[in-house]
Write an enzyme that holds these catalytic residues in place. Sequence first.
Site, PDB file in Angstrom:
ATOM      1  N   TYR A  96     -69.456  63.950 -42.087  1.00  0.00           N
ATOM      2  CA  TYR A  96     -70.348  62.842 -41.707  1.00  0.00           C
ATOM      3  C   TYR A  96     -71.772  63.301 -41.436  1.00  0.00           C
ATOM      4  O   TYR A  96     -72.396  62.839 -40.479  1.00  0.00           O
ATOM      5  CB  TYR A  96     -69.836  62.150 -40.431  1.00  0.00           C
ATOM      6  CG  TYR A  96     -68.433  61.629 -40.493  1.00  0.00           C
ATOM      7  CD1 TYR A  96     -68.027  60.745 -41.491  1.00  0.00           C
ATOM      8  CD2 TYR A  96     -67.497  62.010 -39.535  1.00  0.00           C
ATOM      9  CE1 TYR A  96     -66.731  60.254 -41.530  1.00  0.00           C
ATOM     10  CE2 TYR A  96     -66.195  61.513 -39.572  1.00  0.00           C
ATOM     11  CZ  TYR A  96     -65.834  60.644 -40.569  1.00  0.00           C
ATOM     12  OH  TYR A  96     -64.558  60.159 -40.601  1.00  0.00           O
ATOM     13  N   TYR A 152     -61.196  50.624 -38.492  1.00  0.00           N
ATOM     14  CA  TYR A 152     -61.285  51.927 -39.148  1.00  0.00           C
ATOM     15  C   TYR A 152     -59.879  52.508 -39.261  1.00  0.00           C
ATOM     16  O   TYR A 152     -59.158  52.569 -38.253  1.00  0.00           O
ATOM     17  CB  TYR A 152     -62.177  52.895 -38.349  1.00  0.00           C
ATOM     18  CG  TYR A 152     -62.157  54.287 -38.936  1.00  0.00           C
ATOM     19  CD1 TYR A 152     -62.943  54.599 -40.043  1.00  0.00           C
ATOM     20  CD2 TYR A 152     -61.320  55.273 -38.414  1.00  0.00           C
ATOM     21  CE1 TYR A 152     -62.895  55.868 -40.616  1.00  0.00           C
ATOM     22  CE2 TYR A 152     -61.256  56.533 -38.982  1.00  0.00           C
ATOM     23  CZ  TYR A 152     -62.051  56.827 -40.072  1.00  0.00           C
ATOM     24  OH  TYR A 152     -62.005  58.068 -40.644  1.00  0.00           O
ATOM     25  N   ASP A 204     -52.009  50.515 -36.036  1.00  0.00           N
ATOM     26  CA  ASP A 204     -52.612  51.847 -36.164  1.00  0.00           C
ATOM     27  C   ASP A 204     -53.043  52.291 -34.765  1.00  0.00           C
ATOM     28  O   ASP A 204     -54.079  51.896 -34.262  1.00  0.00           O
ATOM     29  CB  ASP A 204     -53.798  51.788 -37.128  1.00  0.00           C
ATOM     30  CG  ASP A 204     -54.470  53.146 -37.322  1.00  0.00           C
ATOM     31  OD1 ASP A 204     -54.095  54.103 -36.608  1.00  0.00           O
ATOM     32  OD2 ASP A 204     -55.375  53.242 -38.175  1.00  0.00           O
ATOM     33  N   LYS A 245     -54.199  61.929 -33.745  1.00  0.00           N
ATOM     34  CA  LYS A 245     -55.140  62.290 -32.687  1.00  0.00           C
ATOM     35  C   LYS A 245     -54.451  62.937 -31.480  1.00  0.00           C
ATOM     36  O   LYS A 245     -54.112  64.105 -31.549  1.00  0.00           O
ATOM     37  CB  LYS A 245     -55.962  61.056 -32.299  1.00  0.00           C
ATOM     38  CG  LYS A 245     -56.754  60.478 -33.478  1.00  0.00           C
ATOM     39  CD  LYS A 245     -58.245  60.546 -33.273  1.00  0.00           C
ATOM     40  CE  LYS A 245     -59.026  60.455 -34.570  1.00  0.00           C
ATOM     41  NZ  LYS A 245     -59.155  59.149 -35.161  1.00  0.00           N
TER      42      LYS A 245
HETATM   43  C1  LIG Z   1     -59.122  58.823 -36.625  1.00  0.00           C
HETATM   44  C2  LIG Z   1     -58.401  57.631 -37.093  1.00  0.00           C
HETATM   45  C3  LIG Z   1     -57.748  57.606 -38.334  1.00  0.00           C
HETATM   46  C4  LIG Z   1     -57.808  58.772 -39.307  1.00  0.00           C
HETATM   47  O1  LIG Z   1     -57.283  59.924 -38.776  1.00  0.00           O
HETATM   48  P1  LIG Z   1     -57.651  61.360 -39.442  1.00  0.00           P
HETATM   49  O2  LIG Z   1     -56.762  62.313 -38.734  1.00  0.00           O
HETATM   50  O3  LIG Z   1     -59.100  61.561 -39.165  1.00  0.00           O
HETATM   51  O4  LIG Z   1     -57.388  61.248 -40.897  1.00  0.00           O
HETATM   52  C5  LIG Z   1     -57.043  56.467 -38.679  1.00  0.00           C
HETATM   53  N1  LIG Z   1     -56.981  55.407 -37.847  1.00  0.00           N
HETATM   54  C6  LIG Z   1     -57.594  55.388 -36.655  1.00  0.00           C
HETATM   55  C7  LIG Z   1     -57.454  54.202 -35.780  1.00  0.00           C
HETATM   56  C8  LIG Z   1     -58.338  56.500 -36.237  1.00  0.00           C
HETATM   57  O5  LIG Z   1     -58.957  56.473 -35.058  1.00  0.00           O
END
Ligand SMILES: *Cc1c(COP(=O)(O)O)cnc(C)c1O
Length: 421
Positions: free
Chosen positions: A19, A147, A241, A270
């Site tokens: 980024y 996202y 998600d 995460k």
């Molecule tokens: C960070 C994130 C992703 C992507 O995860 P990566 O490990 O960076 O590929 C997908 N969905 C959400 C809600 C996120 O915060």
Amino acid sequence: MSANPDWYDSGLNHIWLPYTQMKTMRPPLAAVRTHGSRIVLADGRELVDGVGSWWTACHGYNNPHIAEKLRQQLDRMPHIMLGGLVHEPALRLAERLCALLPSHLTRVFFSDSGSVAVEVAMKMALQYHLNAGRSGRTKFVAFKGGYHGDTLGTMAVCDPEEGMHALFSGILNQHFIVDLPRDERSVADFDAAIAHHADEIAAIIVEPLVQGAGGMLFHDEQCLMHVRDVARRHHVLLIADEIFTGFGRTGPMFACDVCDVVPDIITLGKGLSGGSLPLAATVASSEIFASFWSDDPGLALMHGPTFMGNALACAAANASLDLFEEEPRLVQGAEAGKTMAHILGHALTLPGVVDVRVRGCIGVVELDRIEDLNSLKQAFIEEGVFVRPFRNIVYLTPALNIAQDELEKLCTAILTVLQRR
Ligand SMILES: *Cc1c(COP(=O)(O)O)cnc(C)c1O
């Protein structure tokens, strides 16, 4: 600043950073060590970390329990492929995750990044319908401000207006990106869109309660429950998600817990490994798994990341879950939230501040605009803190167990820096 370490200048000419417009960037900081909520730089400076390494370091850095479990696993077996072989860390972790999640989420598919976990969730949803003989359900519904990752499949369910992926809009799959149903108009639009297109839709994907990378946008339980109700009414799957919201970030262990929203698929990442190693998971319901369960090999899920279920990463995740069980982590996160609400609340009187909001252990100061992101980032570093504003947002997602004085330093630095603007 004293001279950079020998690996710095030569290596910097060969790495491609995330980024970042590398031509105009400020030189990145050389990190050499971490501990707790601290980042130690090569020149000896020590910054208090307000980001938790993209929200992963929920127990802070170098947690001794995670480190110990990693060392033990490292000696035993760092990695073994999950094709034809299984191992204790992955199986224990799968079982423990299912025990924490709503009871019908019973099957865990491991991967190594959140984007891939979302890709897998999308594939499961598409194939669930195909396996049941329903062709034509090829679209997803996602929300503005959302996202879900940076891979091509997941980019297509991110907010198309947001800077990160706008360039690619012409080549991405077209899905339905709609407003979250949060007022009369958006509820009506959402209901109509789903009713009209239900037989084209495989699943709705939502970040429950907090849209993270899209702008740290909050919505309430009613909104989330409405999404669930509409999905159910039209037999459309719901993918939650929770890669950002999971593991205590919004208060409870998972954001869906607050209003008993039970998704068909949940994605985790995460915080999953306690900020130590790359690991993500897609957890599906028994019903979805059942649609793949057959004598026909053609109905199987054809996906398998090379490092899936990496034993070290799973050992770290198990150790992280131990910490959630043995230490009052969610209470600590809530306390941190109170401190952020209390101190960051003062930012409301500062010029250019349009909103201050806190949910769980997420503190957000929204500005009307940020003219010069690079200088703002630099100003935080000069205050001895690592804070990464983006777009018009300054936010904190510290370790859930950050020390009170460190958290106060982060919040005060935000007030000090914003005051000077
Ligand atoms: C960070 C994130 C992703 C992507 O995860 P990566 O490990 O960076 O590929 C997908 N969905 C959400 C809600 C996120 O915060």
